[in-house]
Structure formats: structure tokens, C-alpha cells
Motif scaffolding. Structure first.
Motif, PDB file in Angstrom:
ATOM      1  N   GLU A 191       0.904  -1.175  -0.056  1.00 13.72           N
ATOM      2  CA  GLU A 191      -0.137  -0.108   0.042  1.00 13.72           C
ATOM      3  C   GLU A 191       0.882   1.304   0.077  1.00 13.72           C
ATOM      4  O   GLU A 191       0.579   2.229  -0.817  1.00 13.72           O
ATOM      5  N   LYS A 192       2.012   1.289   0.707  1.00 16.37           N
ATOM      6  CA  LYS A 192       2.733   2.443   1.020  1.00 16.37           C
ATOM      7  C   LYS A 192       3.598   2.639  -0.698  1.00 16.37           C
ATOM      8  O   LYS A 192       3.902   3.723  -0.749  1.00 16.37           O
ATOM      9  N   PHE A 193       4.146   1.645  -1.063  1.00 20.48           N
ATOM     10  CA  PHE A 193       4.702   1.633  -2.449  1.00 20.48           C
ATOM     11  C   PHE A 193       3.699   2.222  -3.331  1.00 20.48           C
ATOM     12  O   PHE A 193       4.117   2.991  -4.366  1.00 20.48           O
ATOM     13  N   HIS A 194       2.500   1.928  -3.210  1.00 18.35           N
ATOM     14  CA  HIS A 194       1.477   2.424  -4.284  1.00 18.35           C
ATOM     15  C   HIS A 194       1.332   3.904  -4.055  1.00 18.35           C
ATOM     16  O   HIS A 194       1.277   4.452  -5.288  1.00 18.35           O
ATOM     17  N   ARG A 195       1.452   4.348  -2.801  1.00 21.72           N
ATOM     18  CA  ARG A 195       1.380   5.712  -2.540  1.00 21.72           C
ATOM     19  C   ARG A 195       2.536   6.458  -3.022  1.00 21.72           C
ATOM     20  O   ARG A 195       2.314   7.523  -3.632  1.00 21.72           O
ATOM     21  N   LEU A 196       3.612   5.815  -2.846  1.00 22.04           N
ATOM     22  CA  LEU A 196       4.764   6.366  -3.122  1.00 22.04           C
ATOM     23  C   LEU A 196       5.054   6.668  -4.617  1.00 22.04           C
ATOM     24  O   LEU A 196       5.322   7.767  -5.123  1.00 22.04           O
ATOM     25  N   ARG A 197       4.913   5.668  -5.347  1.00 18.26           N
ATOM     26  CA  ARG A 197       4.730   5.734  -6.996  1.00 18.26           C
ATOM     27  C   ARG A 197       3.729   6.778  -7.636  1.00 18.26           C
ATOM     28  O   ARG A 197       4.168   7.263  -8.580  1.00 18.26           O
ATOM     29  N   ARG A 198       2.580   6.817  -6.977  1.00 22.84           N
ATOM     30  CA  ARG A 198       1.538   7.794  -7.288  1.00 22.84           C
ATOM     31  C   ARG A 198       2.107   9.164  -7.290  1.00 22.84           C
ATOM     32  O   ARG A 198       1.942   9.884  -8.125  1.00 22.84           O
ATOM     33  N   VAL A 199       2.878   9.495  -6.113  1.00 22.68           N
ATOM     34  CA  VAL A 199       3.480  10.653  -5.643  1.00 22.68           C
ATOM     35  C   VAL A 199       4.535  11.244  -6.940  1.00 22.68           C
ATOM     36  O   VAL A 199       4.552  12.156  -7.492  1.00 22.68           O
ATOM     37  N   MET A 200       5.488  10.105  -7.080  1.00 22.65           N
ATOM     38  CA  MET A 200       6.619  10.374  -7.871  1.00 22.65           C
ATOM     39  C   MET A 200       6.015  10.390  -9.330  1.00 22.65           C
ATOM     40  O   MET A 200       6.601  11.515 -10.199  1.00 22.65           O
TER      41      MET A 200
ATOM     42  N   ASN B 201      14.109   2.577   1.604  1.00 20.50           N
ATOM     43  CA  ASN B 201      15.181   3.158   0.819  1.00 20.50           C
ATOM     44  C   ASN B 201      14.358   3.925  -0.410  1.00 20.50           C
ATOM     45  O   ASN B 201      15.086   4.883  -0.939  1.00 20.50           O
ATOM     46  N   ALA B 202      13.443   3.444  -0.691  1.00 19.84           N
ATOM     47  CA  ALA B 202      12.584   4.040  -1.945  1.00 19.84           C
ATOM     48  C   ALA B 202      12.068   5.384  -1.317  1.00 19.84           C
ATOM     49  O   ALA B 202      12.107   6.322  -2.204  1.00 19.84           O
ATOM     50  N   ALA B 203      11.792   5.705  -0.113  1.00 18.10           N
ATOM     51  CA  ALA B 203      11.154   6.836   0.022  1.00 18.10           C
ATOM     52  C   ALA B 203      12.171   7.732   0.447  1.00 18.10           C
ATOM     53  O   ALA B 203      12.037   9.047   0.234  1.00 18.10           O
ATOM     54  N   VAL B 204      13.287   7.136   0.903  1.00 14.70           N
ATOM     55  CA  VAL B 204      14.685   8.258   1.247  1.00 14.70           C
ATOM     56  C   VAL B 204      15.007   8.599  -0.107  1.00 14.70           C
ATOM     57  O   VAL B 204      15.334   9.819  -0.289  1.00 14.70           O
ATOM     58  N   THR B 205      15.144   7.960  -1.077  1.00 13.71           N
ATOM     59  CA  THR B 205      15.690   8.374  -2.623  1.00 13.71           C
ATOM     60  C   THR B 205      14.753   9.131  -3.300  1.00 13.71           C
ATOM     61  O   THR B 205      15.070  10.104  -3.891  1.00 13.71           O
ATOM     62  N   GLY B 206      13.489   8.836  -2.988  1.00 21.29           N
ATOM     63  CA  GLY B 206      12.444   9.928  -3.406  1.00 21.29           C
ATOM     64  C   GLY B 206      12.377  10.987  -2.907  1.00 21.29           C
ATOM     65  O   GLY B 206      12.229  12.184  -3.663  1.00 21.29           O
ATOM     66  N   LEU B 207      12.627  11.136  -1.689  1.00 21.06           N
ATOM     67  CA  LEU B 207      12.682  12.514  -0.996  1.00 21.06           C
ATOM     68  C   LEU B 207      13.962  13.338  -1.274  1.00 21.06           C
ATOM     69  O   LEU B 207      13.950  14.374  -1.532  1.00 21.06           O
ATOM     70  N   LEU B 208      15.058  12.678  -1.720  1.00 17.47           N
ATOM     71  CA  LEU B 208      16.357  13.268  -2.262  1.00 17.47           C
ATOM     72  C   LEU B 208      16.070  13.725  -3.778  1.00 17.47           C
ATOM     73  O   LEU B 208      16.707  14.605  -3.882  1.00 17.47           O
ATOM     74  N   VAL B 209      15.410  12.984  -4.439  1.00 14.22           N
ATOM     75  CA  VAL B 209      15.092  13.581  -5.729  1.00 14.22           C
ATOM     76  C   VAL B 209      14.109  14.659  -5.368  1.00 14.22           C
ATOM     77  O   VAL B 209      14.503  15.836  -6.565  1.00 14.22           O
ATOM     78  N   ALA B 210      13.111  14.759  -5.090  1.00 11.51           N
ATOM     79  CA  ALA B 210      12.174  15.770  -4.901  1.00 11.51           C
ATOM     80  C   ALA B 210      12.748  17.009  -4.358  1.00 11.51           C
ATOM     81  O   ALA B 210      12.499  18.093  -4.799  1.00 11.51           O
ATOM     82  N   ARG B 211      13.699  17.095  -3.224  1.00  8.57           N
ATOM     83  CA  ARG B 211      14.321  18.053  -2.632  1.00  8.57           C
ATOM     84  C   ARG B 211      15.468  18.405  -3.731  1.00  8.57           C
ATOM     85  O   ARG B 211      15.325  19.848  -3.961  1.00  8.57           O
ATOM     86  N   ALA B 212      16.065  17.757  -4.500  1.00  2.00           N
ATOM     87  CA  ALA B 212      16.952  18.292  -5.371  1.00  2.00           C
ATOM     88  C   ALA B 212      16.348  19.061  -6.415  1.00  2.00           C
ATOM     89  O   ALA B 212      16.622  20.099  -6.981  1.00  2.00           O
ATOM     90  N   ALA B 213      15.027  18.465  -6.815  1.00  4.23           N
ATOM     91  CA  ALA B 213      14.479  19.111  -8.000  1.00  4.23           C
ATOM     92  C   ALA B 213      13.744  20.470  -7.744  1.00  4.23           C
ATOM     93  O   ALA B 213      13.831  21.326  -8.327  1.00  4.23           O
ATOM     94  N   GLY B 214      13.622  20.456  -6.287  1.00  4.07           N
ATOM     95  CA  GLY B 214      12.923  21.612  -5.632  1.00  4.07           C
ATOM     96  C   GLY B 214      13.721  22.737  -5.444  1.00  4.07           C
ATOM     97  O   GLY B 214      13.794  23.874  -5.758  1.00  4.07           O
ATOM     98  N   GLU B 215      15.107  22.298  -5.338  1.00  5.28           N
ATOM     99  CA  GLU B 215      16.139  23.480  -5.006  1.00  5.28           C
ATOM    100  C   GLU B 215      16.931  23.811  -6.329  1.00  5.28           C
ATOM    101  O   GLU B 215      17.354  25.110  -6.366  1.00  5.28           O
TER     102      GLU B 215
END
Length: 503
Positions: free
Chosen positions: A417-426, A470-484
């Protein structure tokens, strides 16, 4: 202290970069342990590689110019120098002389292909399934190599650190016996080389195999290593338009295939002077726009002998019920992380005794957009360099971290369920086009998701939980870098800026 598995060099991952690191370290006399969660060979990204491996053909400056141009000016010229200067020797040594890879031939020499953004024909290939013809013999060769142990179906959960240095990794199985552990098995090493591949599992559609959850990037970041260029996530423009995509290599366009919208119009000449052979980021955005405007984009393979030139792809189409003679429906699809763990010319990360190679590493070669068929080459070159540099250190056995053996079963469906949410957000917020508001939403959701996962981490060794972490951490790194990064470059496109065909 309890006896634990040790090695001079621990390699985490078994794609071409990990195999090259293991080979180089073993050649230098090191005792090497390769821990990989893959059950070979199909679960590694290298095995899925289609197009081939770029070479210099005696002209490294030409390849360098193409890499820098495709990178949208963001590649590190010194890193590109390392790649092109080592390319010929690495390919000749490992792929030709050691593994005898059966590259396609034409006449008295190799049949070099051309792909998008390359100025000339320089791609060594085996049909359109080069990866498996490289990786499978590479793994078989290492199986017979003295000093190399390969532990399959074995995941690294966390890096083991002590006073700023990396001493190995906590594994979910004993690499010697293959037995799973509810408290983790520490494997100590003189040096640790991360070669864990990409982040495709963060998106609903990807050309990566299952399990590409950004493990190396996340573990390194959590241990304190520097991560750079995480915003540069490349989307391949021509993946089969389906929930279960397969890649249609750029070599197909290199041989003359054309992109057409639902009205039958060839549209790429309107977006870039190189048309179908423009850089990947340009083609991917053009395909997305035409799909949105007309409803469909197809790859027209009628200008070439598709079945004759690409029998493996033709067979895949037939097995999936795709009538390639009528045009193959395509859509952009997550393909490659251009950034990752920041490393130097020998794969050294910012933490002592930690190295990273392959897709999880940021060498500086790719900048904002990777040139076609440079991933296998980069993995090979940096794998060899890192493997050699990682030798000469004795394992440091320290007090290992230990997971609590408490309720090893997760709540039913938790990770799914959490992976489904993560992929939708990404997909919705950190995809091909991005905006400031979307990236802020993504970071908010991903922070909450990471917090929910952290409530369970360190209490069990369930692999899917750590992959989710790991997916949540990496996704957050991608989103932060993209935001900056407020400037569009290559595959990082900020949609609030004016639309431009080159960006």
C-alpha cells in the motif's frame, strides 16, 4: 566477539559495475564478497540493457563532445575525460579478451550502430539485447574466479559505520550459508563498493527490473555520504505504451524508425534539428506533448527491416501481441538516474572506505542527461577503477548494529500500500515535468511516508520494508534536489518556465 563474515572488498550489487569492481579487486589479490539481492541474471538492470556499449573508435574527443552536448552542458569534463580515455582499453580487456562477448559483426569488423545524440556509428551491440550477452558470461566467469564469492538473494539493509568510516554492511542472509536472519548478519570489509543500480521501482512505469529501489543511494545518504544531481531522472522516450512496458532501443531509431502522432504525422523535425536522434530528454518531452495533444504516439518501423535487424525486439512484440507492422505505441518511461552517490575518478565516496559505481553513483559523466549507451561503459570503467582502488585494506570488525527480533511480520499489505502511494506521488509530482508547488507536495508526502516506515525499521529484516525505506529516502532526495534547482536542464524540466523545444 562473535565471528562474522569478512572480506577485503564487499561489493553490493551484481550488474556490470559490480562485476567489474569484483574482477579488478580479485585481480589485485583481494578476497571479494559480492552480495546481491538479485537472483541472476534477469533481476539486474545491466541484463536488461538493450542498445549496446559506446566506444571511441579511435576518436575519444568525438565521443566526449557528444557526451557533453547531450548532458545539456552539465557534465564534468574531467570525468568525461576519464571515461573516454579508459573506454577502449576497458572494452578490449574485459568484454573482448576476457569474456569474448559475441558482438555483432559486419564484414571484417564489428557492426557499429548509431543511437540518439551520437554524431557517428560507434555502438557495439548484440542484436538489441546486449546486456544479457555481457552480464551472463561475466557472472559465470566470476563464479570460476578464485577469491570471489557471490551471495545471491542477499540484500544489504544498512551500512556499518564507525567513526566516519564504512566497515561493511548488515545483510538479511548469511552469505556463507544462505540462511535468512531475523536480526541481520554483519559482513565486514576493508572497503565497501555500492553497485546497486537504479530507482525504477519509485515509478509505476520503468524500464528497470523489479527491485530497483535506490538502495545504494539511500544507504549511503543515511550513513552521511554526499549525494548529488538527484534531480536528473532520465525518462526514455520509446517504451511500449502499456502498464507493463518494454524498452524499444534507440538503436531502432538509429536505423531509421520514425515517431508519428495519432494523426500519422511525423513530428520530431518540429522539435529538434536532429529529429528522432535528438537527445533523450528532448524526444521524451516531445512524445509526451504529442500523446497529450493527439492521444497516441507510435514508432513507425516500416523504413527498416525490423524483424531482420532486431529479431529479439520483434519476438518480444509478437509475444505481447503487438502488431509492429502497424506501428508500436510508445510513451516516455523512467529509465536512468543520472545523479547518485557523489564519487571521484576512482569511485570514492565522501565517507572513508566507501565506493559507489554504476547507476547509483554520480561520477559527473552524465550531467543533466545521459547519452545513449554510455551506462554500460561508465559501469565498466568506474567498476574497474573502484575495484582496484578498494584493495589493500584489512576488514575492520566493530560492534555491529543489531535489529530487534520483534514481530517480524508487517501489517498485512503495509509495504504494498505504501509503495502504491509513493509511486503515485513520484509519477504525479516528480515526473517528466515539474513545478514548485508539485515538488513541495511531493516532499511533504514523502516525509510523512518515511516517518511511517521508520516506525518499523530496525525491528525486523523484512526486505520489502527496507526497500520501501530506501525508496522513500531516495524519492525525497530526488524531490528535494528538484525543488532546489529552479533552472530547467536536460531531464530536469521546470514546467512553470516557458515551453521551449530544446528544454
Amino acid at each position: 566477539m562473535t565471528e562474522y563474515p569478512t572480506a577485503d572488498v564487499l561489493v553490493v550489487g551484481s550488474g556490470i559495475a559490480g562485476c567489474a569492481a569484483a574482477l579488478a579487486a580479485a585481480r589485485d589479490g583481494a578476497d571479494v564478497l559480492v552480495a546481491t539481492k538479485a537472483e541472476r541474471p534477469e533481476q539486474t538492470s545491466s541484463d536488461w540493457a538493450q542498445g549496446g556499449i559506446a566506444t571511441t573508435r579511435g576518436d575519444p574527443e568525438s565521443l566526449k563532445a557528444d557526451i557533453l552536448d547531450a548532458s545539456d552542458g552539465e557534465a564534468d569534463p574531467e570525468a568525461v575525460d576519464v571515461l573516454v580515455e579508459d573506454a577502449a582499453d576497458a572494452v578490449e580487456d574485459v568484454l573482448v579478451d576476457t569474456l569474448d562477448v559475441p558482438f555483432d559483426e559486419a564484414g571484417d569488423g564489428f557492426d557499429f550502430a548509431r543511437e540518439a545524440a551520437h554524431s557517428e556509428e560507434r555502438i557495439l551491440h548484440v542484436d538489441a539485447s546486449t546486456g544479457q550477452h555481457v552480464l551472463r558470461p561475466f557472472l559465470s566467469f566470476l563464479d570460476e574466479r578464485d577469491g570471489v564469492r557471490i551471495a545471491e538473494d542477499t540484500a544489504a539493509l544498512d551500512l556499518i559505520t564507525d567513526e566516519g568510516r564504512v566497515c561493511g554492511a548488515l545483510l538479511d542472509r548469511d552469505p556463507e550459508t544462505g540462511e535468512s536472519s531475523t536480526t541481520g548478519v554483519p559482513a565486514f570489509a576493508g572497503s565497501t563498493v555500492l553497485a546497486t543500480g537504479g530507482i525504477g521501482s519509485l515509478y509505476r512505469r520503468s524500464t528497470n527490473p523489479a527491485g530497483a529501489t535506490g538502495d545504494g543511494v539511500a544507504m549511503a545518504a543515511l550513513a552521511g555520504a554526499d549525494v548529488e544531481d538527484a534531480e536528473y531522472v532520465q525518462f526514455h522516450p520509446t517504451a511500449y505504451d502499456d502498464a507493463d512496458p518494454f524498452l524499444l532501443s534507440e538503436a531502432v531509431r538509429g536505423e531509421g524508425a520514425l515517431l508519428r502522432n495519432a494523426d500519422g504525422e511525423r513530428f520530431m523535425p518540429d522539435y529538434h534539428e536532429a529529429a528522432e536522434l535528438a537527445p533523450r530528454d528532448v524526444v521524451a518531452r516531445a512524445v509526451a506533448r504529442e500523446r497529450a495533444a493527439t492521444g497516441e504516439v507510435t514508432l513507425d518501423v516500416s523504413p527498416l527491416d525490423f524483424a531482420g535487424d532486431f529479431p529479439d525486439l520483434a519476438a518480444t512484440c509478437e509475444s505481447r501481441g503487438v502488431d509492429w507492422e502497424s506501428g508500436i505505441p510508445v510513451a516516455p518511461c523512467e529509465h536512468f538516474l543520472c545523479g547518485g552517490v557523489d564519487v571521484d575518478s576512482e569511485g570514492r565516496a565522501s565517507l572513508d572506505r566507501l565506493f559507489a559505481v554504476g547507476e547509483c553513483a554520480r561520477t559527473g559523466v552524465h550531467g543533466a542527461n545521459r547519452l545513449a549507451s554510455t551506462s554500460l561503459l561508465e559501469g565498466l570503467v568506474w567498476g574497474l577503477r573502484a575495484g582496484e582502488a578498494a584493495t589493500g585494506r584489512d576488514p575492520a570488525v566493530v560492534e555491529p548494529p543489531e535489529l530487534l527480533d520483534r514481530d517480524p511480520d508487517l501489517p498485512a499489505g503495509f509495504a504494498e500500500e505504501k509503495f502504491h502511494r509513493l509511486r503515485r506521488v513520484m509519477d504525479e509530482y516528480v515526473g517528466l515535468r515539474r513545478s514548485e508547488s508539485d515538488l513541495k507536495r511531493a516532499q511533504s508526502v514523502l516525509r510523512r511516508l518515511k516517518g511511517e516506515v521508520d516506525a518499523y525499521v530496525r525491528t525486523r529484516t523484512a526486505r520489502d520494508l527496507y526497500e520501501l525505506r530506501n525508496a522513500a529516502v531516495t524519492g525525497l532526495l530526488v524531490a528535494r534536489a528538484a525543488g532546489e534547482n529552479e533552472q530547467s536542464a536536460g531531464c530536469h524540466y521546470r514546467a512553470e518556465e516557458p515551453v521551449d523545444a530544446g528544454h
